[in-house]
Design a protein around this motif. Sequence first.
Motif, short mmCIF file in Angstrom:
data_model
loop_
_atom_site.label_atom_id
_atom_site.label_comp_id
_atom_site.label_asym_id
_atom_site.label_seq_id
_atom_site.Cartn_x
_atom_site.Cartn_y
_atom_site.Cartn_z
N ALA A 1 4.39 -1.02 8.64
CA ALA A 1 3.79 0.29 8.37
C ALA A 1 4.19 0.84 7.01
O ALA A 1 3.87 1.98 6.70
CB ALA A 1 4.18 1.28 9.47
N GLY A 2 4.90 0.03 6.21
CA GLY A 2 5.37 0.52 4.93
C GLY A 2 6.68 1.28 5.06
O GLY A 2 7.08 1.67 6.16
N ARG A 3 7.38 1.42 3.95
CA ARG A 3 8.66 2.15 3.91
C ARG A 3 9.68 1.54 4.86
O ARG A 3 10.57 2.23 5.38
CB ARG A 3 8.45 3.63 4.21
N SER B 1 -5.12 13.59 4.55
CA SER B 1 -3.79 13.06 4.25
C SER B 1 -3.84 11.98 3.18
O SER B 1 -4.84 11.27 3.05
CB SER B 1 -3.13 12.49 5.51
N TYR B 2 -2.74 11.88 2.43
CA TYR B 2 -2.52 10.77 1.51
C TYR B 2 -1.05 10.39 1.62
O TYR B 2 -0.24 11.14 2.17
CB TYR B 2 -2.89 11.15 0.07
N SER B 3 -0.68 9.22 1.12
CA SER B 3 0.69 8.74 1.25
C SER B 3 1.60 9.46 0.27
O SER B 3 1.35 9.48 -0.93
CB SER B 3 0.74 7.23 0.98
N ALA B 4 2.68 10.04 0.79
CA ALA B 4 3.62 10.77 -0.06
C ALA B 4 5.02 10.68 0.53
O ALA B 4 5.18 10.80 1.74
CB ALA B 4 3.20 12.24 -0.19
N GLY C 1 -1.89 2.64 7.09
CA GLY C 1 -3.07 2.39 6.28
C GLY C 1 -2.98 2.98 4.90
O GLY C 1 -3.53 2.44 3.94
N LEU C 2 -2.26 4.10 4.78
CA LEU C 2 -2.07 4.73 3.47
C LEU C 2 -0.86 4.13 2.75
O LEU C 2 -0.92 3.86 1.54
CB LEU C 2 -1.89 6.24 3.65
N ASN C 3 0.24 3.93 3.46
CA ASN C 3 1.45 3.39 2.84
C ASN C 3 1.24 2.00 2.25
O ASN C 3 1.85 1.65 1.23
CB ASN C 3 2.59 3.32 3.86
N LEU C 4 0.42 1.19 2.91
CA LEU C 4 0.24 -0.20 2.49
C LEU C 4 -0.91 -0.38 1.52
O LEU C 4 -1.16 -1.49 1.05
CB LEU C 4 0.02 -1.08 3.72
N SER C 5 -1.60 0.69 1.20
CA SER C 5 -2.74 0.58 0.28
C SER C 5 -2.28 0.53 -1.17
O SER C 5 -1.37 1.26 -1.58
CB SER C 5 -3.68 1.78 0.47
#
Length: 264
Positions: free
Chosen positions: A77-79, A168-171, A217-221
């Motif tokens: 999921a990223g991070r 939302s966006y990844s932050a 989906g946002l973290n890995l983009s």
Amino acid sequence: MVLAGTLLLAGCTSGGGSPVPGSPGVSVVPSGVSGAPSVLSSAAPSSSRPQRVVVLDPGHNGGNASHPGVINKPVPAGRGETKPCNTTGTATRTGYPEHAFTWDVAQRVGALLRAAGLRVEYTRNDDNGVGPCVDRRAAIGNEANADAVVSIHADGSTSPGAHGFHVSYSAPPLNPAQGEPSISLAHALRDSLQRAGYPTSTYLGSAGIYPRDDLAGLNLSTRPAALVECGNMRNATEAAAMASPEGRARYAQAIASAIEAFLG
């Protein structure tokens, strides 16, 4: 923590939505899991494909509820985190499911964008399959070298009075595309939905914007990406709009207009 054999039932953001019952006879489509094609396309023939590519990600899928072993599987999921492959999504109180709403709106958005000369790809090619997993959805946008990736969802909060959309966006950002490009895409979506008369969320985020660090989906983009929760399916007014063809057409027009504005 996800227990083996337990079906993960969840809405998109608040987790307050009811599960969508599994439909008998739903088939598992091979493209719904890790063996999916690199890109699911609805583009024009290659000789006429424009350079700009939009990937649309309709949330969830119709077969998820009946395949817990697939959708509960942990994926990156990223991070440094993992999340379940996917979830069932939520539904209106009368049973209209989120996966059907997101599929229909995404098809309408795609038709509008193709008419504007854009190439459109999808992360899933039907509404009766399983998945694909959230990490695979991100990979499809990356592999398509998308100029914009938009995930389409609806929320299921049961909080009294909860209504409105948020984007939302990844932050904090993990790469350059998650910085200004994704923020600009998110603001374009917010502004277009506001112009169309939709209220911003009364319960999540601020002024229709809700930065997040937990969405795979946002973290890995590695492309400009945003996720729009079009409203609350547990709010009677918003549920009625989402369940009607006319309402879904209005959502699609606002989203398509936002993507066109972002791409300039």
